[in-house]
Design a protein around this motif. Structure first.
Motif, short mmCIF file in Angstrom:
data_model
loop_
_atom_site.label_atom_id
_atom_site.label_comp_id
_atom_site.label_asym_id
_atom_site.label_seq_id
_atom_site.Cartn_x
_atom_site.Cartn_y
_atom_site.Cartn_z
N GLU A 12 0.85 -1.31 0.03
CA GLU A 12 0.08 0.05 0.05
C GLU A 12 0.91 1.32 0.03
OE1 GLU A 12 -4.09 1.45 2.38
OE2 GLU A 12 -2.47 0.67 3.44
N ARG A 13 1.83 1.23 0.89
CA ARG A 13 2.81 2.63 0.88
C ARG A 13 3.48 2.67 -0.75
NH1 ARG A 13 4.58 4.62 5.42
NH2 ARG A 13 4.02 2.85 6.48
N VAL A 14 3.82 1.53 -1.22
CA VAL A 14 4.63 1.60 -2.49
C VAL A 14 3.44 2.39 -3.49
CG1 VAL A 14 5.59 0.45 -4.36
CG2 VAL A 14 6.05 -0.08 -2.11
N PHE A 15 2.24 1.69 -3.57
CA PHE A 15 1.23 2.22 -4.20
C PHE A 15 1.00 3.58 -4.09
CE2 PHE A 15 -3.48 2.83 -4.39
CZ PHE A 15 -3.65 2.86 -5.57
N VAL A 16 0.80 4.12 -3.01
CA VAL A 16 0.38 5.33 -2.69
C VAL A 16 1.62 6.53 -3.08
CG1 VAL A 16 0.26 7.13 -0.81
CG2 VAL A 16 -1.02 5.07 -0.65
N GLN A 17 3.04 5.94 -2.71
CA GLN A 17 4.15 6.77 -3.28
C GLN A 17 4.23 6.98 -4.71
OE1 GLN A 17 6.88 8.03 -0.91
NE2 GLN A 17 6.97 9.15 -2.99
N LYS A 18 3.83 6.00 -5.50
CA LYS A 18 3.54 6.27 -7.05
C LYS A 18 2.79 7.12 -7.43
CE LYS A 18 5.26 1.49 -8.32
NZ LYS A 18 4.86 0.17 -9.05
N LEU A 19 1.29 7.15 -6.63
CA LEU A 19 0.41 8.16 -6.86
C LEU A 19 0.86 9.49 -6.60
CD1 LEU A 19 -2.74 6.36 -5.51
CD2 LEU A 19 -2.31 6.54 -7.85
N VAL A 20 1.49 9.73 -5.66
CA VAL A 20 2.11 11.15 -5.04
C VAL A 20 3.01 11.32 -5.94
CG1 VAL A 20 3.30 12.24 -3.51
CG2 VAL A 20 1.47 10.57 -2.69
N ASP A 21 3.84 10.59 -6.57
CA ASP A 21 4.89 10.92 -7.48
C ASP A 21 4.13 11.48 -8.64
OD1 ASP A 21 6.97 10.61 -5.66
OD2 ASP A 21 7.52 8.64 -6.33
N THR A 22 3.16 11.01 -9.01
CA THR A 22 2.42 11.15 -10.38
C THR A 22 1.80 12.67 -10.29
OG1 THR A 22 2.03 8.87 -11.01
CG2 THR A 22 0.83 10.22 -11.96
N ALA A 23 1.35 12.74 -9.08
CA ALA A 23 0.50 13.98 -8.59
C ALA A 23 1.22 15.15 -8.56
CB ALA A 23 -0.49 13.91 -7.80
N TRP A 24 2.50 15.23 -7.98
CA TRP A 24 3.22 15.99 -7.55
C TRP A 24 4.65 15.90 -7.86
CZ3 TRP A 24 -0.42 14.76 -3.75
CH2 TRP A 24 -1.63 15.26 -3.70
N PRO A 25 5.23 15.93 -9.08
CA PRO A 25 6.59 15.30 -9.48
C PRO A 25 7.64 16.17 -9.02
CG PRO A 25 5.32 15.97 -11.41
CD PRO A 25 4.37 15.81 -10.42
N PHE A 26 7.23 17.58 -8.89
CA PHE A 26 8.53 18.35 -8.48
C PHE A 26 8.51 18.68 -6.96
CE2 PHE A 26 6.83 19.77 -12.64
CZ PHE A 26 7.82 19.38 -13.26
N LEU A 27 7.56 17.90 -5.95
CA LEU A 27 7.74 18.27 -4.42
C LEU A 27 8.64 17.24 -4.18
CD1 LEU A 27 4.02 19.20 -3.82
CD2 LEU A 27 5.90 20.93 -4.05
N ASN A 28 8.60 16.35 -4.72
CA ASN A 28 9.48 14.93 -3.99
C ASN A 28 8.94 14.55 -2.58
OD1 ASN A 28 11.42 14.81 -6.08
ND2 ASN A 28 12.60 16.66 -5.28
N PRO A 29 7.53 14.26 -2.58
CA PRO A 29 6.91 14.17 -1.20
C PRO A 29 7.14 12.59 -0.78
CG PRO A 29 5.36 14.04 -2.86
CD PRO A 29 6.62 14.53 -3.44
N VAL A 30 7.72 12.22 0.31
CA VAL A 30 8.17 10.99 0.71
C VAL A 30 6.67 10.42 1.63
CG1 VAL A 30 9.29 9.57 1.91
CG2 VAL A 30 10.37 11.50 0.61
N VAL A 31 5.92 9.37 1.57
CA VAL A 31 4.84 9.05 2.14
C VAL A 31 5.42 8.26 3.27
CG1 VAL A 31 3.03 7.28 2.18
CG2 VAL A 31 3.70 8.46 0.06
N GLY A 32 5.32 8.77 4.43
CA GLY A 32 5.70 8.57 5.96
C GLY A 32 4.80 7.36 6.53
N GLN A 33 4.79 7.62 8.05
CA GLN A 33 4.07 6.70 8.66
C GLN A 33 2.36 6.84 8.60
OE1 GLN A 33 5.40 7.55 12.42
NE2 GLN A 33 3.72 9.15 12.92
N VAL A 34 1.73 5.98 9.02
CA VAL A 34 0.29 6.12 8.89
C VAL A 34 -0.24 6.82 10.15
CG1 VAL A 34 -1.83 4.69 9.20
CG2 VAL A 34 -0.05 3.87 7.66
N LEU A 35 -0.89 7.90 10.08
CA LEU A 35 -1.32 8.68 11.02
C LEU A 35 -2.90 8.17 11.51
CD1 LEU A 35 -0.43 12.07 9.78
CD2 LEU A 35 0.83 10.68 11.47
N GLY A 36 -3.58 7.73 10.46
CA GLY A 36 -4.87 7.14 11.04
C GLY A 36 -5.47 6.60 9.75
N ARG A 37 -6.63 5.81 10.22
CA ARG A 37 -7.31 5.21 9.00
C ARG A 37 -8.79 5.10 9.38
NH1 ARG A 37 -4.08 1.57 5.83
NH2 ARG A 37 -2.12 0.92 6.67
N GLY A 38 -9.67 5.34 8.35
CA GLY A 38 -11.10 5.73 8.33
C GLY A 38 -11.85 4.73 7.62
#
Length: 422
Positions: A12-38
């Motif tokens: 799931e983390r790898v999946f989200v990281q790919k999505l984030v890189d696609t959405a904001w390629p110039f921000l270089n965001p790193v998906v960190g720890q899970v803060l909560g689930r709903g």
């Protein structure tokens, strides 16, 4: 993108990281720890001191459920953007992205919605356990003030939050000013007023005792009154953080003889959790009551509010009516309200009524002086003003004595000299 059901946390983390890189390629965001689930979303920390909310509708194999999840995702983004632009009483939303997860088209196609938000501290009622009843009541009122300010804004925007609870209240702290406030978060269930919805929809939110009775019985939202019930249940859980029981408004009223807090907070709790929405106050009225109770218990808060009102008056700005209405009853309050009325009403009729009331109630030369100043603004009423100046001076009010000596009286002195009286 290949859809993988029942992903592991690492997948799931790898999946989200790919999505984030696609959405904001110039921000270089790193998906960190899970803060909560709903119910249908996961919130992560990222490397930019932000929170990332991920709504992945591909987890639903049933097209009907996926369609509903897509609707909720788009709705959450819409209402959150609307409120972020309007007020600072909600979590700030920085950016969003909507990414198709397949080549399918249509409202039931798999989607992922990404929301970049400020990273804040969640409200934990357990932090209140160590406080004695008086200090706990004061802390809870401060929380409720911020929450009700947020609900006033959602009501003004024509929105019902539908999921007001401790888990959706976050603390924002500004290191530059040292100030903190609680804000609303999670608009996944938000809807416009008077929306009818499937009752079973609410079983996914995990806060069944917070749901207003009119929603359970009729599936109907009543403007801000439905959220007020949820806020009342939240008030109960803040006052009694040790109690994890389901809140029953009728049962609680029957067992409230040993209520350890003040009668005023008990009355507030009862009014917010009335079974009939017509018997509940509006968010604005509830906010006035909470501000009034806070000013009675916190001298510093009262001083800050008073100075804020005076500053508005000195600059000929109309003060916030919800703060003006919450001021404790006193001569100073009458004077503040009279000045506010004078700004709002060129005929000064309301100001005159307020000042006459203050003079009668307190036998005050000060109130008579302000009443004289109002009449002095009208040349045809100068004689009446002189009589009031003399009456005020006879009661020992020094500015009136100066006025009788012919010193200048104008609107500026009227607004600024109130600083001497309050």
């Amino acid at each position: 993108m290949e859809i993988v059901y029942n992903k592991t946390e690492a997948e799931e983390r790898v999946f989200v990281q790919k999505l984030v890189d696609t959405a904001w390629p110039f921000l270089n965001p790193v998906v960190g720890q899970v803060l909560g689930r709903g119910g249908q979303a996961t919130v992560y920390a990222d490397g930019h001191s932000e929170a990332l909310k991920v709504i992945d509708t591909s987890v639903y194999r049933d097209p009907a459920r996926r369609k509903d999840a897509n609707r909720r995702g788009r709705s959450e983004i819409y209402y959150h953007q609307q409120l972020t632009a309007k007020t600072d009483t909600v979590v700030r939303l920085f950016d969003t992205a909507s990414i198709p997860l397949s080549r399918e088209r249509g409202q039931d196609a798999p989607m992922c919605f990404l929301l970049r938000m400020e990273l804040l501290t969640p409200l934990d009622p357990k932090n209140l356990v160590a406080l004695d009843p008086a200090n706990r009541e004061k802390a809870v009122l401060q929380i409720m003030r911020d929450v009700l300010e947020g609900l006033c804004q959602t009501e003004d925007a024509g929105i019902v939050h539908r999921d007001v609870k401790c888990g959706n209240i976050l603390l924002r702290h500004d290191p530059a000013t040292g100030q903190s406030r609680f804000v609303l978060s999670d608009f996944g269930l938000a809807r416009p007023f008077h929306t009818r919805t499937d009752r079973s929809f609410f079983t996914v939110c995990g806060s069944s005792d917070h749901i207003a009775p009119e929603i359970i019985r009729r599936g109907k939202l009543i403007a801000g009154r439905s959220d007020l019930y949820s806020a009342g249940v939240m008030l109960f859980h803040l006052l009694f953080p040790e109690n994890d029981d389901y809140f029953d408004p009728v049962g609680f009223r029957q067992k409230s003889a040993d209520f350890p807090f003040s009668p005023e907070i008990k009355k507030l709790l009862f009014s917010l959790t009335e079974v009939s929405p017509a018997s509940r106050p509006s968010p604005a009225v509830a906010l006035i009551e909470v501000n009034r109770l806070l000013m009675q218990r916190d001298a510093e808060y009262f001083r800050c509010i008073r100075q804020q009102l005076l500053s508005d008056l000195a600059q000929s700005r109309q003060p916030a009516p919800e703060l003006m209405a919450a001021m404790p009853e006193s001569e100073a309050t009458h004077l503040l309200r009279a000045c506010s009325a004078a700004l709002a009403d060129n005929t000064h009729q309301m100001a005159e009524e307020l000042l006459r009331g203050a003079a009668a109630q307190n036998n005050s030369g000060c109130a008579l002086y302000y009443l004289a100043v109002l009449f002095f603004q009208n040349r045809s009423c100068r004689q009446k003003a002189a009589e009031l100046f003399r009456l005020s001076a006879s009661r020992g009010y020094l500015p009136a004595c100066s006025a009788l000596k012919g010193e200048k009286i104008d609107s500026a002195s009227f607004l600024s000299s109130i600083l001497l009286a309050v």
